[in-house]
Design a protein around this motif. Sequence first.
Motif, PDB file in Angstrom:
ATOM      1  N   ILE A  41      32.473  24.801  25.602  1.00 46.49           N
ATOM      2  CA  ILE A  41      33.603  24.371  26.438  1.00 46.49           C
ATOM      3  C   ILE A  41      33.541  25.083  27.785  1.00 46.49           C
ATOM      4  N   ILE A  42      33.227  26.371  27.780  1.00 47.09           N
ATOM      5  CA  ILE A  42      33.119  27.135  29.028  1.00 47.09           C
ATOM      6  C   ILE A  42      32.054  26.504  29.935  1.00 47.09           C
ATOM      7  N   LYS A  43      30.924  26.149  29.360  1.00 47.74           N
ATOM      8  CA  LYS A  43      29.842  25.539  30.149  1.00 47.74           C
ATOM      9  C   LYS A  43      30.269  24.197  30.729  1.00 47.74           C
ATOM     10  N   GLN A  45      33.352  23.016  31.221  1.00 52.41           N
ATOM     11  CA  GLN A  45      34.388  23.210  32.241  1.00 52.41           C
ATOM     12  C   GLN A  45      33.774  23.649  33.568  1.00 52.41           C
ATOM     13  N   THR A  46      32.825  24.569  33.502  1.00 50.14           N
ATOM     14  CA  THR A  46      32.178  25.073  34.715  1.00 50.14           C
ATOM     15  C   THR A  46      31.427  23.955  35.433  1.00 50.14           C
ATOM     16  N   LEU A  47      30.673  23.159  34.694  1.00 54.03           N
ATOM     17  CA  LEU A  47      29.894  22.065  35.296  1.00 54.03           C
ATOM     18  C   LEU A  47      30.807  20.993  35.887  1.00 54.03           C
ATOM     19  N   LEU A  48      31.827  20.586  35.132  1.00 57.23           N
ATOM     20  CA  LEU A  48      32.735  19.545  35.629  1.00 57.23           C
ATOM     21  C   LEU A  48      33.492  20.017  36.865  1.00 57.23           C
ATOM     22  N   ASP A  49      33.831  21.303  36.928  1.00 61.82           N
ATOM     23  CA  ASP A  49      34.479  21.841  38.119  1.00 61.82           C
ATOM     24  C   ASP A  49      33.529  21.774  39.309  1.00 61.82           C
ATOM     25  N   CYS A  50      32.287  22.123  39.086  1.00 58.89           N
ATOM     26  CA  CYS A  50      31.275  22.079  40.151  1.00 58.89           C
ATOM     27  C   CYS A  50      31.082  20.644  40.658  1.00 58.89           C
ATOM     28  N   MET A  51      31.264  19.677  39.762  1.00 59.66           N
ATOM     29  CA  MET A  51      31.095  18.266  40.115  1.00 59.66           C
ATOM     30  C   MET A  51      32.348  17.684  40.770  1.00 59.66           C
ATOM     31  N   GLY A  52      33.466  18.420  40.707  1.00 62.45           N
ATOM     32  CA  GLY A  52      34.712  17.937  41.285  1.00 62.45           C
ATOM     33  C   GLY A  52      35.531  17.067  40.341  1.00 62.45           C
ATOM     34  N   ASP A  53      35.146  17.001  39.077  1.00 64.65           N
ATOM     35  CA  ASP A  53      35.856  16.167  38.112  1.00 64.65           C
ATOM     36  C   ASP A  53      36.930  16.921  37.336  1.00 64.65           C
ATOM     37  N   TYR A  54      36.962  18.239  37.453  1.00 72.25           N
ATOM     38  CA  TYR A  54      37.877  19.059  36.664  1.00 72.25           C
ATOM     39  C   TYR A  54      38.250  20.281  37.494  1.00 72.25           C
ATOM     40  N   SER A  55      39.512  20.634  37.461  1.00 76.35           N
ATOM     41  CA  SER A  55      39.964  21.828  38.190  1.00 76.35           C
ATOM     42  C   SER A  55      40.176  22.963  37.205  1.00 76.35           C
ATOM     43  N   LEU A  56      39.469  24.048  37.434  1.00 78.43           N
ATOM     44  CA  LEU A  56      39.613  25.211  36.561  1.00 78.43           C
ATOM     45  C   LEU A  56      40.944  25.896  36.824  1.00 78.43           C
ATOM     46  N   PHE A  60      38.756  29.696  37.092  1.00 79.76           N
ATOM     47  CA  PHE A  60      37.925  30.332  36.076  1.00 79.76           C
ATOM     48  C   PHE A  60      38.035  29.524  34.786  1.00 79.76           C
ATOM     49  N   PRO A  61      36.925  29.329  34.066  1.00 80.60           N
ATOM     50  CA  PRO A  61      37.012  28.561  32.820  1.00 80.60           C
ATOM     51  C   PRO A  61      37.847  29.298  31.773  1.00 80.60           C
ATOM     52  N   ASP A 114      20.627  21.188  40.739  1.00 84.53           N
ATOM     53  CA  ASP A 114      20.125  21.977  41.873  1.00 84.53           C
ATOM     54  C   ASP A 114      21.178  22.979  42.368  1.00 84.53           C
ATOM     55  N   ARG A 115      22.443  22.574  42.360  1.00 82.78           N
ATOM     56  CA  ARG A 115      23.516  23.447  42.847  1.00 82.78           C
ATOM     57  C   ARG A 115      23.763  24.648  41.944  1.00 82.78           C
ATOM     58  N   VAL A 116      23.517  24.481  40.651  1.00 83.87           N
ATOM     59  CA  VAL A 116      23.813  25.578  39.717  1.00 83.87           C
ATOM     60  C   VAL A 116      22.547  26.269  39.215  1.00 83.87           C
ATOM     61  N   ALA A 117      21.421  25.925  39.814  1.00 84.69           N
ATOM     62  CA  ALA A 117      20.162  26.547  39.384  1.00 84.69           C
ATOM     63  C   ALA A 117      20.267  28.061  39.489  1.00 84.69           C
ATOM     64  N   GLY A 118      19.932  28.743  38.423  1.00 86.55           N
ATOM     65  CA  GLY A 118      19.976  30.193  38.393  1.00 86.55           C
ATOM     66  C   GLY A 118      21.334  30.768  38.050  1.00 86.55           C
ATOM     67  N   GLN A 119      22.363  29.939  38.046  1.00 88.56           N
ATOM     68  CA  GLN A 119      23.703  30.416  37.686  1.00 88.56           C
ATOM     69  C   GLN A 119      23.818  30.421  36.168  1.00 88.56           C
ATOM     70  N   ARG A 120      24.337  31.494  35.626  1.00 92.60           N
ATOM     71  CA  ARG A 120      24.485  31.548  34.180  1.00 92.60           C
ATOM     72  C   ARG A 120      25.932  31.285  33.799  1.00 92.60           C
ATOM     73  N   ALA A 121      26.119  30.828  32.585  1.00 89.71           N
ATOM     74  CA  ALA A 121      27.471  30.563  32.078  1.00 89.71           C
ATOM     75  C   ALA A 121      28.138  31.874  31.681  1.00 89.71           C
ATOM     76  N   TYR A 122      29.437  31.919  31.832  1.00 91.46           N
ATOM     77  CA  TYR A 122      30.197  33.063  31.340  1.00 91.46           C
ATOM     78  C   TYR A 122      30.219  33.026  29.817  1.00 91.46           C
ATOM     79  N   THR A 123      30.274  34.173  29.208  1.00 88.21           N
ATOM     80  CA  THR A 123      30.419  34.262  27.761  1.00 88.21           C
ATOM     81  C   THR A 123      31.912  34.278  27.431  1.00 88.21           C
ATOM     82  N   PRO A 124      32.285  33.939  26.189  1.00 92.30           N
ATOM     83  CA  PRO A 124      33.699  34.038  25.819  1.00 92.30           C
ATOM     84  C   PRO A 124      34.272  35.438  26.054  1.00 92.30           C
ATOM     85  N   ALA A 125      33.483  36.471  25.816  1.00 90.62           N
ATOM     86  CA  ALA A 125      33.960  37.842  26.044  1.00 90.62           C
ATOM     87  C   ALA A 125      34.261  38.078  27.532  1.00 90.62           C
TER      88      ALA A 125
END
Length: 157
Positions: A41-43, A45-56, A60-61, A114-125
Amino acid sequence: MSLLPDRAPSRRPPQPKRRDTDLFSLFGSVGPEGENRREDIIKVQTLLDCMGDYSLPHDFPTGWPGDGLWQAIRKLQKRNGLKADGTILPLPSGGVGADGVGETLAAMRDEVGDRVAGQRAYTPAEVDAHYEDEARFRNTVAEEAARPPAPRLRRRL
């Protein structure tokens, strides 16, 4: 008699594995009837926010699913001509499956990879720590606002 050395265990938190933090690597399905693992879900949410389809919320997710997330997934699916069922399935290792498995995630990768290349997802912690810090800050601000003002001293002339 123990064969183990006499030393305290390491207190460092375990480092997340690469697959755990790769934004396009899901462990299970995400959607109204999905497995909805928190890290997935965190991943999403992060991707959809980056795409403009979802507001965190709070930029923050959260890792918690809900109707707003399902609507954002359906919006993305409709825009890409996919079946708008609100569900994202993991992308198989060989690419999109013959039965369409992984096509929504593949569309997301094509759009923002391309926009998120190298960006890692946050962990639940990490997400929990963020919101705990935010709550502590809000409580501190509220406590300071609730304090009576300090008495004003009068100047002697």
